[in-house]
Scaffold this motif. Structure first.
Motif, mmCIF file in Angstrom:
data_model
loop_
_atom_site.group_PDB
_atom_site.id
_atom_site.type_symbol
_atom_site.label_atom_id
_atom_site.label_comp_id
_atom_site.label_asym_id
_atom_site.label_seq_id
_atom_site.Cartn_x
_atom_site.Cartn_y
_atom_site.Cartn_z
ATOM 1 N N SER A 15 36.160 48.067 42.902
ATOM 2 C CA SER A 15 37.196 47.275 41.709
ATOM 3 C C SER A 15 38.592 46.956 41.878
ATOM 4 N N GLU A 16 38.921 48.067 42.976
ATOM 5 C CA GLU A 16 40.925 47.262 43.644
ATOM 6 C C GLU A 16 40.761 46.047 43.973
ATOM 7 N N GLU A 19 40.577 43.066 41.917
ATOM 8 C CA GLU A 19 41.769 42.520 41.258
ATOM 9 C C GLU A 19 42.602 42.342 41.900
ATOM 10 N N GLU A 20 42.736 42.844 43.105
ATOM 11 C CA GLU A 20 44.006 42.649 44.251
ATOM 12 C C GLU A 20 43.504 40.893 45.020
ATOM 13 N N GLU A 23 44.331 38.805 41.533
ATOM 14 C CA GLU A 23 45.906 38.742 41.738
ATOM 15 C C GLU A 23 46.689 37.431 43.025
ATOM 16 N N TYR A 122 38.167 33.026 38.095
ATOM 17 C CA TYR A 122 39.859 32.854 38.557
ATOM 18 C C TYR A 122 39.915 31.994 37.680
#
Length: 130
Positions: A15-16, A19-20, A23, A122
């Protein structure tokens, strides 16, 4: 205190990574990112975010919840991936090396398997902001 198992650590980390990646994709990629090859984008992200990690042992202990079972599952996965990719056994050991390489492999596999979904997410979120 909740005890996490290997799968929970992996799911949280994936999940991290998602997200990264979203971004990173939004901040660092040129406007013509659609023209770049998917593999090139994946490799650039993975190398930038996970190939140069120099974590401290304490950070790795926290990441694994200081749980030997989680570490051993990570070690098993790293050894298998290494042997599959390099054709020889992985002989390094140690918490920092195993956790760092595990993160690299998990992130690389996750992005490769989910690239189109992440890119679509995105693109959709960018359209909503316009």
């Amino acid at each position: 205190m909740t005890t996490m198992n290997y799968q929970a650590v992996k799911n949280t980390f994936e999940s991290e990574v998602a997200e990264e990646f979203l971004e990173w994709f939004g901040e660092y990629m040129p406007c013509d990112a659609n023209e770049l090859e998917e593999d090139d984008l994946n490799e650039e992200f993975i190398n930038e975010k996970y190939n140069t990690l120099a974590e401290q042992e304490h950070d790795c202990q926290v990441f694994t919840n200081n749980n030997l079972t989680i570490y051993l599952e990570m070690e098993k996965m790293v050894c298998k991936e290494w042997e599959d990719q390099m054709g020889e056994p992985y002989t390094e050991r140690g918490l920092v090396k195993i956790v760092g390489l595990w993160k690299y492999y998990i992130a690389s596999n996750y992005i490769s398997e989910n690239y189109q979904d992440l890119k679509d997410h995105y693109d959709n979120s960018s359209e909503e902001q316009d």
